[in-house]
Design a protein around this motif. Sequence first.
Motif, PDB file in Angstrom:
ATOM      1  N   MET A  62      -0.917  -9.501   3.966  1.00  0.00           N
ATOM      2  CA  MET A  62      -0.834  -9.398   2.506  1.00  0.00           C
ATOM      3  C   MET A  62      -2.085 -10.014   1.886  1.00  0.00           C
ATOM      4  O   MET A  62      -2.751 -10.853   2.487  1.00  0.00           O
ATOM      5  CB  MET A  62       0.429 -10.102   1.999  1.00  0.00           C
ATOM      6  CG  MET A  62       1.706  -9.402   2.457  1.00  0.00           C
ATOM      7  SD  MET A  62       3.080  -9.658   1.318  1.00  0.00           S
ATOM      8  CE  MET A  62       3.385 -11.400   1.510  1.00  0.00           C
ATOM      9  N   ASP A  64      -4.242 -12.173  -1.178  1.00  0.00           N
ATOM     10  CA  ASP A  64      -3.998 -13.429  -1.910  1.00  0.00           C
ATOM     11  C   ASP A  64      -3.137 -13.171  -3.153  1.00  0.00           C
ATOM     12  O   ASP A  64      -2.283 -13.973  -3.507  1.00  0.00           O
ATOM     13  CB  ASP A  64      -5.321 -14.138  -2.256  1.00  0.00           C
ATOM     14  CG  ASP A  64      -6.342 -13.222  -2.939  1.00  0.00           C
ATOM     15  OD1 ASP A  64      -6.076 -12.015  -3.104  1.00  0.00           O
ATOM     16  OD2 ASP A  64      -7.425 -13.738  -3.299  1.00  0.00           O
ATOM     17  N   GLN A  66      -0.836 -10.849  -3.428  1.00  0.00           N
ATOM     18  CA  GLN A  66       0.561 -10.662  -3.000  1.00  0.00           C
ATOM     19  C   GLN A  66       1.218 -12.015  -2.675  1.00  0.00           C
ATOM     20  O   GLN A  66       2.363 -12.258  -3.044  1.00  0.00           O
ATOM     21  CB  GLN A  66       0.623  -9.736  -1.783  1.00  0.00           C
ATOM     22  CG  GLN A  66       0.420  -8.266  -2.140  1.00  0.00           C
ATOM     23  CD  GLN A  66       0.388  -7.385  -0.897  1.00  0.00           C
ATOM     24  OE1 GLN A  66      -0.469  -7.543  -0.037  1.00  0.00           O
ATOM     25  NE2 GLN A  66       1.329  -6.461  -0.799  1.00  0.00           N
ATOM     26  N   TRP A  67       0.461 -12.882  -1.996  1.00  0.00           N
ATOM     27  CA  TRP A  67       1.037 -14.201  -1.673  1.00  0.00           C
ATOM     28  C   TRP A  67       1.303 -14.990  -2.942  1.00  0.00           C
ATOM     29  O   TRP A  67       2.307 -15.697  -3.049  1.00  0.00           O
ATOM     30  CB  TRP A  67       0.115 -14.987  -0.722  1.00  0.00           C
ATOM     31  CG  TRP A  67       0.293 -14.536   0.706  1.00  0.00           C
ATOM     32  CD1 TRP A  67      -0.588 -13.830   1.468  1.00  0.00           C
ATOM     33  CD2 TRP A  67       1.449 -14.748   1.527  1.00  0.00           C
ATOM     34  NE1 TRP A  67      -0.056 -13.576   2.709  1.00  0.00           N
ATOM     35  CE2 TRP A  67       1.187 -14.125   2.778  1.00  0.00           C
ATOM     36  CE3 TRP A  67       2.686 -15.385   1.339  1.00  0.00           C
ATOM     37  CZ2 TRP A  67       2.112 -14.144   3.831  1.00  0.00           C
ATOM     38  CZ3 TRP A  67       3.604 -15.396   2.394  1.00  0.00           C
ATOM     39  CH2 TRP A  67       3.310 -14.779   3.615  1.00  0.00           C
ATOM     40  N   MET A  70       4.488 -13.919  -4.334  1.00  0.00           N
ATOM     41  CA  MET A  70       5.670 -14.480  -3.662  1.00  0.00           C
ATOM     42  C   MET A  70       6.129 -15.769  -4.362  1.00  0.00           C
ATOM     43  O   MET A  70       7.307 -16.106  -4.365  1.00  0.00           O
ATOM     44  CB  MET A  70       5.351 -14.831  -2.205  1.00  0.00           C
ATOM     45  CG  MET A  70       4.941 -13.669  -1.328  1.00  0.00           C
ATOM     46  SD  MET A  70       6.266 -12.550  -0.867  1.00  0.00           S
ATOM     47  CE  MET A  70       7.010 -13.368   0.534  1.00  0.00           C
ATOM     48  N   ASN A 268       5.741  -7.101   4.436  1.00  0.00           N
ATOM     49  CA  ASN A 268       6.407  -7.319   5.716  1.00  0.00           C
ATOM     50  C   ASN A 268       7.826  -6.762   5.737  1.00  0.00           C
ATOM     51  O   ASN A 268       8.392  -6.555   6.808  1.00  0.00           O
ATOM     52  CB  ASN A 268       6.413  -8.812   6.064  1.00  0.00           C
ATOM     53  CG  ASN A 268       5.000  -9.400   6.070  1.00  0.00           C
ATOM     54  OD1 ASN A 268       4.700 -10.331   5.338  1.00  0.00           O
ATOM     55  ND2 ASN A 268       4.120  -8.808   6.851  1.00  0.00           N
ATOM     56  N   ARG A 303      11.017 -12.350  -4.381  1.00  0.00           N
ATOM     57  CA  ARG A 303       9.597 -12.459  -3.985  1.00  0.00           C
ATOM     58  C   ARG A 303       9.148 -11.248  -3.170  1.00  0.00           C
ATOM     59  O   ARG A 303       7.993 -10.836  -3.259  1.00  0.00           O
ATOM     60  CB  ARG A 303       9.346 -13.752  -3.222  1.00  0.00           C
ATOM     61  CG  ARG A 303      10.235 -13.976  -2.020  1.00  0.00           C
ATOM     62  CD  ARG A 303       9.890 -15.299  -1.326  1.00  0.00           C
ATOM     63  NE  ARG A 303      10.847 -15.596  -0.275  1.00  0.00           N
ATOM     64  CZ  ARG A 303      11.963 -16.296  -0.444  1.00  0.00           C
ATOM     65  NH1 ARG A 303      12.262 -16.790  -1.627  1.00  0.00           N
ATOM     66  NH2 ARG A 303      12.792 -16.509   0.565  1.00  0.00           N
ATOM     67  N   ASP A 304      10.063 -10.676  -2.373  1.00  0.00           N
ATOM     68  CA  ASP A 304       9.694  -9.474  -1.599  1.00  0.00           C
ATOM     69  C   ASP A 304       9.375  -8.317  -2.550  1.00  0.00           C
ATOM     70  O   ASP A 304       8.442  -7.544  -2.324  1.00  0.00           O
ATOM     71  CB  ASP A 304      10.843  -9.030  -0.687  1.00  0.00           C
ATOM     72  CG  ASP A 304      11.206 -10.082   0.354  1.00  0.00           C
ATOM     73  OD1 ASP A 304      10.298 -10.792   0.819  1.00  0.00           O
ATOM     74  OD2 ASP A 304      12.403 -10.177   0.695  1.00  0.00           O
ATOM     75  N   ALA A 307       5.937  -8.764  -4.062  1.00  0.00           N
ATOM     76  CA  ALA A 307       4.857  -8.404  -3.120  1.00  0.00           C
ATOM     77  C   ALA A 307       4.743  -6.887  -3.010  1.00  0.00           C
ATOM     78  O   ALA A 307       3.638  -6.339  -2.901  1.00  0.00           O
ATOM     79  CB  ALA A 307       5.133  -9.024  -1.757  1.00  0.00           C
TER      80      ALA A 307
END
Length: 476
Positions: A62, A64, A66-67, A70, A268, A303-304, A307
């Motif tokens: 992922m 930065d 996307q993180w 989260m 993921n 959070r998924d 992302a």
Amino acid sequence: MATKPIKRSWAEPFKIKVVEPLVETTRRHREKAIRAAGYNTFLLASRDVYIDLLTDSGTNAMSDRQWAGMMVGDEAYAGSENFYHLEANVARFYGMPFFVPTHQGRAAEHLISRILIKPGDYIPGNMYFTTTRLHQELAGGTFVDVSIDAAHEPANPHPFKGNVDLDKLAALIRKVGAKKIAYVSMAGTVNMAGGQPFSMENLRQVAALCQKHGIRLWFDATRACENAFFIQEREAGWGRHSIAGILHTMCAYFDGLWVSAKKDLMVNIGGILATRDREVFEKARNLVVVYEGLHTYGGLAGRDMEAMAIGMEEMVAYENIRARVKQVEYCGRQLEKYGVPIVQPIGGHAVFLDAQAMLPHLPREQFPAQTLAAAIYADSGVRSMERGAVSSGRDPRTGKNIYPRLELVRLTFPRRVYTQAHIDVTVESVANVHANRERVRGLKMTYEPQYLRFFQARFEPVAAMRKRRAATARAR
Ligand code: F0G
């Protein structure tokens, strides 16, 4: 003096901020590990794997952004902020007004199969995918392959092997009647054909035929962006259109779609079921509560979903999709230099090795592709996957093994994970197995689960099997 222009290469549109160490193992260690795993790469522990090309599913790096997304997960049971962000992006990028999240692609396949298929129905498609077909069968339907013949010929360089054969589709409609066809299913960069795209023109014609007969058209949009990239590269008239524009145009032909977000969206976990059909949506929104979770989270954390929403914005960026597809192409071109037989053209998400061409001394009953995947692992710790007779399974009516024309090993590239040096190491390992291919012995299946057997089946080398039988006979 005129100088020849210097070739300009592409490069990854990112630099690496976090690294995860890899562990190299010895040949002895790997031989023990693959034996313990029943010669099935799905049963290997990840710690025993050096370069993991099993799948591009959920194995992506992922960004930065996307993180960071989260961290703003809104973990409300109902009405999470991230759901609304995702919903807006599903409408923006796929053009579908109605959507439910699911925990991954097959969950969306389960819902749509239950909603649209009645026992006795047929579902034509541009080649089967394992989980897609199983959910169609579990709902009482029969999958019918209407892909063009070229899709089944590994060396055929047809640029759009994901195309539907309109004559085959028309013949099926004549034979069973439009009412018996639950929907036509079209996948982007067809996985089992070697990651091969369909053309916009073919899609237009399929949609016209479906419309004429009042048949629904649904899209497995799991790898839709790769398909859009190939349309941009290969199809006349599309070279100047953006990836987002091509994706939008593609989706406009469909009544609805499902997505395994673990691929294009570079996350993921996650899945999507989206449609413009309000009635189908109402049913999906109700069923998702039974099998996944409330319709605003569908088995995912807030959070998924965040992302996923951000991943969607990144998946249509030209630099991202170009680097992705060109990395796969680089691997294929290097393998060609060693004379390794691969499926042509090189696919969007993976290079597919033609195991039958590589190991012609093995009969189909000895699973050449399964054998080859195990041999590559033993050589270097590179993990690949069988895509041949083991994946294809048995005919649900006769119980007989289905031997598809394609007996392949897939080297699949997670997005943004490996470098060119990893690819070189992989290529050298495959080339080494290829150079010593006469020594490779076949496998026999010793354990077979009921569903999707490729995930959990176990094997033994044919020679070892003979020895063990002889030993048992002696003991008696
Ligand atoms: N459709 C396609 C075309 C797929 O490739 C996959 C998964 C699915 C649906 C199901 O999605 O895994 O999220 O439940 N393909 C993975 C692979 C497993 O390795 O090709 P899922």
